[in-house]
Design an enzyme around this catalytic site. Structure first.
Site, PDB file in Angstrom:
ATOM      1  N   ARG A 172       1.010  -1.242   0.059  1.00 22.34           N
ATOM      2  CA  ARG A 172       0.113   0.000   0.098  1.00 22.34           C
ATOM      3  C   ARG A 172       1.046   1.223   0.002  1.00 22.34           C
ATOM      4  O   ARG A 172       0.662   2.419   0.599  1.00 22.34           O
ATOM      5  CB  ARG A 172      -1.018   0.009   1.228  1.00 22.34           C
ATOM      6  CG  ARG A 172      -1.752  -1.220   1.261  1.00 22.34           C
ATOM      7  CD  ARG A 172      -2.736  -1.495   0.168  1.00 22.34           C
ATOM      8  NE  ARG A 172      -3.547  -2.440   0.398  1.00 22.34           N
ATOM      9  CZ  ARG A 172      -3.236  -3.598  -0.139  1.00 22.34           C
ATOM     10  NH1 ARG A 172      -1.903  -3.949  -0.875  1.00 22.34           N
ATOM     11  NH2 ARG A 172      -3.891  -4.730  -0.010  1.00 22.34           N
ATOM     12  N   SER A 244     -10.549   0.225   3.522  1.00 18.17           N
ATOM     13  CA  SER A 244      -9.772  -0.081   4.613  1.00 18.17           C
ATOM     14  C   SER A 244      -8.953   1.000   4.932  1.00 18.17           C
ATOM     15  O   SER A 244      -8.259   1.649   4.165  1.00 18.17           O
ATOM     16  CB  SER A 244      -8.739  -1.313   4.095  1.00 18.17           C
ATOM     17  OG  SER A 244      -9.498  -2.421   3.666  1.00 18.17           O
ATOM     18  N   GLU A 340      -3.857   3.910   6.313  1.00 17.92           N
ATOM     19  CA  GLU A 340      -3.654   3.858   4.956  1.00 17.92           C
ATOM     20  C   GLU A 340      -4.072   5.424   4.073  1.00 17.92           C
ATOM     21  O   GLU A 340      -3.057   5.825   3.175  1.00 17.92           O
ATOM     22  CB  GLU A 340      -4.698   3.012   4.034  1.00 17.92           C
ATOM     23  CG  GLU A 340      -4.171   1.419   4.349  1.00 17.92           C
ATOM     24  CD  GLU A 340      -4.741   0.590   3.277  1.00 17.92           C
ATOM     25  OE1 GLU A 340      -5.464   1.129   2.268  1.00 17.92           O
ATOM     26  OE2 GLU A 340      -4.806  -0.679   3.685  1.00 17.92           O
TER      27      GLU A 340
END
Length: 344
Positions: A172, A244, A340
């Site tokens: 990520r 997420s 994130e």
């Protein structure tokens, strides 16, 4: 994306970013400008109207938390288009403009007989945002199908190409997230889609549906992924979220063994390099956060990894909730969660 009806490169004042972030925060930009061609992106460097201003490149806004108004110019990317630009014995090369909706692009590749991205179906956002985050799901990361991208350096107007090595993809993560933020506008991305297709069906939700389907093909995996995501994850168009919110943390094997001794039910995934990936959603759920809220920011009641805007939440409230969750997970498990989305 649904852009306001104003011509490209017209400077709009006091512009609402409500439609340009999936959390649904009504933050405002001092100015905004729509960029719908590579040439318009190159011309920004010589545009005296915005010299010296902070610049914020926005696509679908699926990976950003706006905690305040932006005192600069929001550059709204509107570069569209997709096509097969070449092929060799092993793969098709497919290029898509940065503003193409990611899920629609995945659907288009399958409809044209080019599988390879099906595990990444229904991820919100645009094609241009995908390399920044190196999006991934159900056993596949975008970087595995990536060939190159084209971008414009905002300070100079120069066109620049980035290959996989230069993008420095991580979990990520990418060069653009770490060092390139605010320096470049991605204009298009080229993917290498393999002609010799092999399924990625290791995740339980996909494996079960794939085995039960009469079709053992990429469309079956696509359908399974879409069904699983719709069951577990909220639709950002009705309940604001950024998917997420936390990365699944990685720890070394010795730390995992110690944690496993005290938490025998911990959900984990062994990694090829010897590290162990922990399920962040499980950690959060064990701390009792699923369904809880701080004012109008909440943890989703079906997926603890997702933070949502129940209506009227601010970015600051979401960050306050995230910090409280991080504190509890660290206290109980000794594991630090990492967010994130980019926070502004």
């Amino acid at each position: 994306m649904n852009f306001p009806n104003f011509p490209h490169r017209m400077l709009q004042e006091d512009y609402s970013l409500l439609r340009h972030n999936t959390f649904g925060f009504d933050a405002r930009a001092r100015y905004a400008m729509r960029i719908d061609s590579v040439e318009a992106a190159c011309a920004l460097a010589d545009d005296k109207r915005i010299h010296g201003m902070p610049q914020l490149v926005l696509g679908g806004g699926s990976n950003i938390v706006l905690t305040r108004n932006f005192d600069g110019v929001a550059l709204i990317v509107g570069i569209a288009g997709k096509s097969v630009i070449g092929e060799d014995g092993g793969a098709w090369l497919v290029e898509a403009g940065a503003d193409e909706n990611w899920h629609d692009f995945v659907t288009w590749t399958l409809a044209h007989g080019m599988p390879g991205l099906e595990n990444l179906a229904l991820i919100p956002g645009t094609v241009g945002a995908a390399p920044i985050q190196n999006i991934g799901a159900y056993g596949l990361e975008m970087g595995e199908r990536f060939e190159r991208l084209h971008a414009v350096e905002l300070a100079t107007g120069a066109r620049v190409a980035f290959d996989r090595a230069t993008c420095a993809f991580g979990y990520r993560d990418s060069f653009f997230k770490r060092k390139g933020r605010g320096r470049f506008m991605i204009t298009s991305v080229v993917f290498r889609l393999p002609k010799r297709w092999t399924p990625r069906a290791d995740y339980a939700d996909v494996a079960r549906a794939f085995e039960a389907s009469a079709k053992h093909d990429a469309q079956a995996i696509f359908d399974a992924v879409v069904a699983a995501r719709r069951t577990k994850l909220p639709d950002w168009t009705t309940l604001g979220n950024a998917g997420s919110f936390f990365k699944n943390p990685m720890i070394d094997a010795s730390a995992f063994d110690a944690l496993k001794a005290s938490e025998p039910g911990i959900v984990s995934y062994a990694q090829p390099d010897g590290h162990v990936k922990l399920a962040a959603g499980w950690l959060i759920d064990q701390c009792g956060w699923k369904g809880r809220s701080i004012r109008n920011a909440a943890v989703h009641d079906r997926q603890a990894l997702v933070l949502v805007n129940r209506g009227g939440a601010t970015g600051a409230q979401v960050i306050e909730l995230a910090e409280a969750i991080k504190h509890d997970v660290l206290n109980r498990f000794g594991v630090e969660l990492e967010m994130e989305p980019v926070c502004l």
